[in-house]
Write an enzyme that holds these catalytic residues in place. Structure first.
Site, PDB file in Angstrom:
ATOM      1  N   GLU A  66       0.823  -1.209   0.000  1.00 41.54           N
ATOM      2  CA  GLU A  66       0.000   0.000   0.000  1.00 41.54           C
ATOM      3  C   GLU A  66       0.865   1.271   0.000  1.00 41.54           C
ATOM      4  O   GLU A  66       0.457   2.300  -0.532  1.00 41.54           O
ATOM      5  CB  GLU A  66      -0.874   0.018   1.259  1.00 41.54           C
ATOM      6  CG  GLU A  66      -1.570   1.345   1.479  1.00 41.54           C
ATOM      7  CD  GLU A  66      -2.503   1.314   2.664  1.00 41.54           C
ATOM      8  OE1 GLU A  66      -3.708   1.327   2.413  1.00 41.54           O
ATOM      9  OE2 GLU A  66      -2.044   1.248   3.813  1.00 41.54           O
ATOM     10  N   ASP A  67       2.065   1.192   0.597  1.00 44.88           N
ATOM     11  CA  ASP A  67       2.831   2.417   0.830  1.00 44.88           C
ATOM     12  C   ASP A  67       3.518   3.001  -0.403  1.00 44.88           C
ATOM     13  O   ASP A  67       3.609   4.217  -0.520  1.00 44.88           O
ATOM     14  CB  ASP A  67       3.821   2.193   1.976  1.00 44.88           C
ATOM     15  CG  ASP A  67       3.076   1.944   3.278  1.00 44.88           C
ATOM     16  OD1 ASP A  67       2.069   2.633   3.503  1.00 44.88           O
ATOM     17  OD2 ASP A  67       3.467   1.044   4.040  1.00 44.88           O
ATOM     18  N   ARG A  86      12.810   1.782   2.992  1.00 43.55           N
ATOM     19  CA  ARG A  86      11.737   1.396   2.082  1.00 43.55           C
ATOM     20  C   ARG A  86      11.850   2.083   0.713  1.00 43.55           C
ATOM     21  O   ARG A  86      11.099   1.758  -0.205  1.00 43.55           O
ATOM     22  CB  ARG A  86      10.376   1.676   2.742  1.00 43.55           C
ATOM     23  CG  ARG A  86      10.244   0.945   4.080  1.00 43.55           C
ATOM     24  CD  ARG A  86       8.822   0.805   4.521  1.00 43.55           C
ATOM     25  NE  ARG A  86       8.038   0.106   3.513  1.00 43.55           N
ATOM     26  CZ  ARG A  86       6.720  -0.003   3.543  1.00 43.55           C
ATOM     27  NH1 ARG A  86       6.051   0.519   4.532  1.00 43.55           N
ATOM     28  NH2 ARG A  86       6.066  -0.639   2.586  1.00 43.55           N
ATOM     29  N   HIS A 161       0.619   5.592  10.375  1.00 41.22           N
ATOM     30  CA  HIS A 161      -0.001   6.155   9.173  1.00 41.22           C
ATOM     31  C   HIS A 161      -1.438   6.570   9.495  1.00 41.22           C
ATOM     32  O   HIS A 161      -2.042   6.029  10.438  1.00 41.22           O
ATOM     33  CB  HIS A 161      -0.072   5.096   8.062  1.00 41.22           C
ATOM     34  CG  HIS A 161       1.250   4.751   7.447  1.00 41.22           C
ATOM     35  ND1 HIS A 161       1.741   3.468   7.414  1.00 41.22           N
ATOM     36  CD2 HIS A 161       2.176   5.523   6.822  1.00 41.22           C
ATOM     37  CE1 HIS A 161       2.918   3.468   6.791  1.00 41.22           C
ATOM     38  NE2 HIS A 161       3.199   4.690   6.426  1.00 41.22           N
ATOM     39  N   CYS A 246      -2.674  -2.365   4.321  1.00 36.84           N
ATOM     40  CA  CYS A 246      -1.267  -2.267   3.870  1.00 36.84           C
ATOM     41  C   CYS A 246      -0.885  -3.355   2.886  1.00 36.84           C
ATOM     42  O   CYS A 246       0.080  -3.192   2.147  1.00 36.84           O
ATOM     43  CB  CYS A 246      -0.305  -2.396   5.049  1.00 36.84           C
ATOM     44  SG  CYS A 246      -0.756  -1.497   6.494  1.00 36.84           S
TER      45      CYS A 246
HETATM   46  C1  CIR Z   1       6.822   0.157   8.213  1.00 36.59           C
HETATM   47  O1  CIR Z   1       7.080   0.573   9.355  1.00 36.59           O
HETATM   48  O2  CIR Z   1       7.016   0.847   7.215  1.00 36.59           O
HETATM   49  C2  CIR Z   1       6.272  -1.241   8.053  1.00 36.59           C
HETATM   50  N1  CIR Z   1       6.860  -2.104   9.014  1.00 36.59           N
HETATM   51  C3  CIR Z   1       4.762  -1.248   8.205  1.00 36.59           C
HETATM   52  C4  CIR Z   1       4.054  -0.491   7.146  1.00 36.59           C
HETATM   53  C5  CIR Z   1       2.591  -0.590   7.275  1.00 36.59           C
HETATM   54  N2  CIR Z   1       1.936   0.056   6.205  1.00 36.59           N
HETATM   55  C6  CIR Z   1       0.813   0.751   6.315  1.00 36.59           C
HETATM   56  O3  CIR Z   1       0.332   0.990   7.414  1.00 36.59           O
HETATM   57  N3  CIR Z   1       0.301   1.247   5.210  1.00 36.59           N
END
Ligand code: CIR
Length: 252
Positions: A66-67, A86, A161, A246
């Site tokens: 999702e990110d 990331r 988020h 996510c």
């Molecule tokens: C992070 O901290 O980036 C990942 N461990 C978790 C990301 C979760 N993504 C989201 O809430 N969209």
């Protein structure tokens, strides 16, 4: 909007090396893979065709697809994740998305992560978090405006988020931690308790609502409103700060 397709990526062998603020111990990879499979099956049962990418061990958080992108029916925006570990996840996601959408891009020094973007109709709420900075939010607002969407910003204080703390579950309802419950005017908001904060991240897909398993108070309120819920065990993703939204990018 009826979704037809989802893009996902399986967790890799180094899933536990991802970034996390949760104090819940190490995730178990086999269990995470099992939970990911169950999530994929639930999406298929909602009528979606899946593109499931293989894990990429350069990116331990890569399953949280999702990110690195925001998908609309008119285009997709490739983001610039705000956590350095990331940065780069977006490359493969852009390749796949380019089969379905024209692509826009967030440019340096902008940072945006898709988890901060909450869409309600043609309006996009942009969470201003540690991952989505002022410049990223500015670029997003310009892009949304260019494609005929409106947007506004919500500052974040406690959660990773925006969608960690609030999601729009359909029929005009939101489910939210107390921090965000006042941001949506007269809308109906289910406010979750501190013990059930994780249940604020739900995922509406077509006629169903995916909810995380193990949050009985939130579940009862949702079911009482007539939603058709599908419960998904998310324990291993929760340890890595990930929720239901996510794990997929949904395309109409
Ligand atoms: C992070 O901290 O980036 C990942 N461990 C978790 C990301 C979760 N993504 C989201 O809430 N969209």
């Amino acid at each position: 909007m009826r979704y037809t397709r989802a893009i996902l990526r399986r967790p890799g062998a180094n899933f536990a090396d991802g970034v996390t603020m949760a104090d819940e111990g190490m995730p178990d990879l086999d269990r995470a893979l099992g939970q990911h499979d169950a999530y994929c099956k639930a999406l298929e049962a909602c009528g979606l065709t899946l593109s499931v990418l293989e894990a990429d061990e350069n990116f331990p958080d890569g399953c949280f697809v999702e990110d690195p992108a925001i998908v609309t029916e008119k285009m997709a925006i490739i983001t610039r994740p705000g956590d350095a570990s990331r940065l780069g996840e977006e490359g493969k996601i852009a390749d796949v998305l380019s089969n379905y959408r024209s692509l826009e891009k967030i440019k340096s020094p902008g940072n945006v992560e898709g988890g901060d973007i909450l869409r309600v109709g043609d309006h996009f709420y942009i969470g201003r978090s540690k991952r989505t900075n002022e410049e990223g939010a500015r670029q997003l607002a310009v892009l949304f405006d260019r494609y005929g969407y409106s947007s506004s910003q919500i500052p974040l204080e406690t959660v990773l988020h925006l969608k960690t703390g609030v999601t729009h579950i359909g029929k005009g309802y939101y489910i939210s931690v107390p921090e965000f419950s006042g941001f949506f005017g007269e809308a109906d908001v289910i406010v979750v308790s501190e013990e059930e904060a994780y249940a604020a991240n739900c995922l509406p897909i077509n006629d169903h609502l995916l909810i995380p398993k193990g949050y009985p108070l939130a579940k009862k309120q949702i079911v009482d409103l007539g939603f058709k819920v599908v419960e998904i065990e998310m324990s291993e993703f929760k340890k890595m700060d990930g929720g239901l939204t996510c794990l997929s990018l949904l395309l109409a």
